[in-house]
Design a protein around this motif. Structure first.
Motif, PDB file in Angstrom:
ATOM      1  N   LYS A   1     -80.641 -62.441 -97.349  1.00 48.70           N
ATOM      2  CA  LYS A   1     -81.867 -63.195 -97.141  1.00 48.70           C
ATOM      3  C   LYS A   1     -82.147 -63.505 -95.663  1.00 48.70           C
ATOM      4  O   LYS A   1     -83.311 -63.479 -95.261  1.00 48.70           O
ATOM      5  CB  LYS A   1     -81.842 -64.494 -97.946  1.00 48.70           C
ATOM      6  CG  LYS A   1     -82.079 -64.295 -99.431  1.00 48.70           C
ATOM      7  CD  LYS A   1     -83.538 -64.013 -99.702  1.00 48.70           C
ATOM      8  CE  LYS A   1     -83.782 -63.936-101.193  1.00 48.70           C
ATOM      9  NZ  LYS A   1     -85.150 -63.732-101.527  1.00 48.70           N
ATOM     10  N   PRO A   2     -81.124 -63.815 -94.844  1.00 50.81           N
ATOM     11  CA  PRO A   2     -81.451 -64.106 -93.437  1.00 50.81           C
ATOM     12  C   PRO A   2     -82.168 -62.948 -92.748  1.00 50.81           C
ATOM     13  O   PRO A   2     -83.118 -63.167 -91.990  1.00 50.81           O
ATOM     14  CB  PRO A   2     -80.082 -64.371 -92.801  1.00 50.81           C
ATOM     15  CG  PRO A   2     -79.239 -64.872 -93.923  1.00 50.81           C
ATOM     16  CD  PRO A   2     -79.696 -64.095 -95.130  1.00 50.81           C
ATOM     17  N   PHE A   3     -81.752 -61.713 -93.015  1.00 48.57           N
ATOM     18  CA  PHE A   3     -82.419 -60.553 -92.419  1.00 48.57           C
ATOM     19  C   PHE A   3     -83.868 -60.468 -92.886  1.00 48.57           C
ATOM     20  O   PHE A   3     -84.784 -60.259 -92.093  1.00 48.57           O
ATOM     21  CB  PHE A   3     -81.669 -59.254 -92.766  1.00 48.57           C
ATOM     22  CG  PHE A   3     -82.468 -58.024 -92.455  1.00 48.57           C
ATOM     23  CD1 PHE A   3     -82.614 -57.584 -91.148  1.00 48.57           C
ATOM     24  CD2 PHE A   3     -83.101 -57.310 -93.465  1.00 48.57           C
ATOM     25  CE1 PHE A   3     -83.373 -56.454 -90.853  1.00 48.57           C
ATOM     26  CE2 PHE A   3     -83.854 -56.176 -93.184  1.00 48.57           C
ATOM     27  CZ  PHE A   3     -83.986 -55.758 -91.873  1.00 48.57           C
ATOM     28  N   VAL A   4     -84.090 -60.639 -94.179  1.00 47.02           N
ATOM     29  CA  VAL A   4     -85.432 -60.526 -94.750  1.00 47.02           C
ATOM     30  C   VAL A   4     -86.330 -61.626 -94.192  1.00 47.02           C
ATOM     31  O   VAL A   4     -87.491 -61.375 -93.852  1.00 47.02           O
ATOM     32  CB  VAL A   4     -85.380 -60.559 -96.294  1.00 47.02           C
ATOM     33  CG1 VAL A   4     -86.767 -60.607 -96.893  1.00 47.02           C
ATOM     34  CG2 VAL A   4     -84.613 -59.356 -96.821  1.00 47.02           C
ATOM     35  N   ARG A   5     -85.795 -62.824 -94.073  1.00 46.86           N
ATOM     36  CA  ARG A   5     -86.584 -63.931 -93.510  1.00 46.86           C
ATOM     37  C   ARG A   5     -86.958 -63.649 -92.055  1.00 46.86           C
ATOM     38  O   ARG A   5     -88.094 -63.896 -91.634  1.00 46.86           O
ATOM     39  CB  ARG A   5     -85.797 -65.228 -93.614  1.00 46.86           C
ATOM     40  CG  ARG A   5     -85.658 -65.738 -95.019  1.00 46.86           C
ATOM     41  CD  ARG A   5     -84.835 -67.018 -95.065  1.00 46.86           C
ATOM     42  NE  ARG A   5     -84.577 -67.396 -96.428  1.00 46.86           N
ATOM     43  CZ  ARG A   5     -83.362 -67.667 -96.918  1.00 46.86           C
ATOM     44  NH1 ARG A   5     -82.298 -67.607 -96.134  1.00 46.86           N
ATOM     45  NH2 ARG A   5     -83.213 -67.995 -98.186  1.00 46.86           N
ATOM     46  N   ARG A   6     -85.991 -63.144 -91.292  1.00 51.79           N
ATOM     47  CA  ARG A   6     -86.270 -62.822 -89.884  1.00 51.79           C
ATOM     48  C   ARG A   6     -87.326 -61.738 -89.788  1.00 51.79           C
ATOM     49  O   ARG A   6     -88.271 -61.840 -88.997  1.00 51.79           O
ATOM     50  CB  ARG A   6     -84.980 -62.366 -89.198  1.00 51.79           C
ATOM     51  CG  ARG A   6     -85.213 -61.921 -87.770  1.00 51.79           C
ATOM     52  CD  ARG A   6     -83.969 -61.353 -87.131  1.00 51.79           C
ATOM     53  NE  ARG A   6     -84.265 -60.901 -85.774  1.00 51.79           N
ATOM     54  CZ  ARG A   6     -83.460 -60.142 -85.059  1.00 51.79           C
ATOM     55  NH1 ARG A   6     -82.290 -59.760 -85.543  1.00 51.79           N
ATOM     56  NH2 ARG A   6     -83.809 -59.768 -83.847  1.00 51.79           N
ATOM     57  N   LEU A   7     -87.166 -60.692 -90.578  1.00 47.69           N
ATOM     58  CA  LEU A   7     -88.115 -59.584 -90.545  1.00 47.69           C
ATOM     59  C   LEU A   7     -89.515 -60.070 -90.926  1.00 47.69           C
ATOM     60  O   LEU A   7     -90.498 -59.729 -90.265  1.00 47.69           O
ATOM     61  CB  LEU A   7     -87.660 -58.462 -91.474  1.00 47.69           C
ATOM     62  CG  LEU A   7     -88.524 -57.210 -91.482  1.00 47.69           C
ATOM     63  CD1 LEU A   7     -88.606 -56.578 -90.100  1.00 47.69           C
ATOM     64  CD2 LEU A   7     -87.983 -56.209 -92.496  1.00 47.69           C
ATOM     65  N   ARG A   8     -89.609 -60.875 -91.958  1.00 49.48           N
ATOM     66  CA  ARG A   8     -90.909 -61.416 -92.376  1.00 49.48           C
ATOM     67  C   ARG A   8     -91.546 -62.207 -91.231  1.00 49.48           C
ATOM     68  O   ARG A   8     -92.719 -62.033 -90.916  1.00 49.48           O
ATOM     69  CB  ARG A   8     -90.752 -62.304 -93.604  1.00 49.48           C
ATOM     70  CG  ARG A   8     -92.062 -62.909 -94.083  1.00 49.48           C
ATOM     71  CD  ARG A   8     -91.843 -63.750 -95.345  1.00 49.48           C
ATOM     72  NE  ARG A   8     -93.092 -64.197 -95.899  1.00 49.48           N
ATOM     73  CZ  ARG A   8     -93.623 -65.411 -95.670  1.00 49.48           C
ATOM     74  NH1 ARG A   8     -92.989 -66.280 -94.912  1.00 49.48           N
ATOM     75  NH2 ARG A   8     -94.778 -65.738 -96.213  1.00 49.48           N
ATOM     76  N   GLY A   9     -90.763 -63.066 -90.602  1.00 49.49           N
ATOM     77  CA  GLY A   9     -91.271 -63.863 -89.484  1.00 49.49           C
ATOM     78  C   GLY A   9     -91.746 -62.996 -88.328  1.00 49.49           C
ATOM     79  O   GLY A   9     -92.804 -63.245 -87.743  1.00 49.49           O
TER      80      GLY A   9
END
Length: 121
Positions: A1-9
């Motif tokens: 999830k941290p990667f996905v959240r960063r990418l989304r941001g």
């Protein structure tokens, strides 16, 4: 999830108007299936984050099946494979170019390639 959240941001910060992410879109009491289906219908592209865990997850397989069928039917690119960590790609993705996010020092270069695919300059 941290990667996905960063990418989304990062995608939002670079001008992508909307990035659908389950945890940001699904509220308590919502139907998971209905909300995911709605999100996929509203999305031009479906990015699939590929990891050792995700490629075996039943939800990911179902979402990929729907997205690949849409790609075949429409004749347009729909599925955007994003490699988070080295893993065995599903057979139907082996012929597709993917963004390799598995090397942290190449994150910005892969983000730029993804933005180019999304027609964001």
């Amino acid at each position: 999830k941290p990667f996905v959240r960063r990418l989304r941001g990062d995608l939002l910060a670079h001008g992508v108007p909307r990035v659908w992410l389950d945890e940001a879109e699904i509220d308590i009491g919502d139907s998971l299936i209905a909300k995911i289906d709605e999100g996929m219908k509203l999305s031009r592209y479906i990015a699939v984050v590929l990891s050792k865990k995700s490629i075996d997850a039943p939800w990911v397989k179902k979402e990929l099946d729907v997205a690949m069928n849409r790609e075949i039917t429409s004749g347009e690119v729909v599925v955007l494979p994003l490699l988070y960590e080295p893993c065995d790609l599903p057979e139907f993705l082996k012929g597709k170019m993917y963004a390799d996010f598995s090397k942290p020092d190449e994150y910005e270069a892969m983000l730029a390639k993804l933005l180019r695919r999304l027609r964001i300059t």
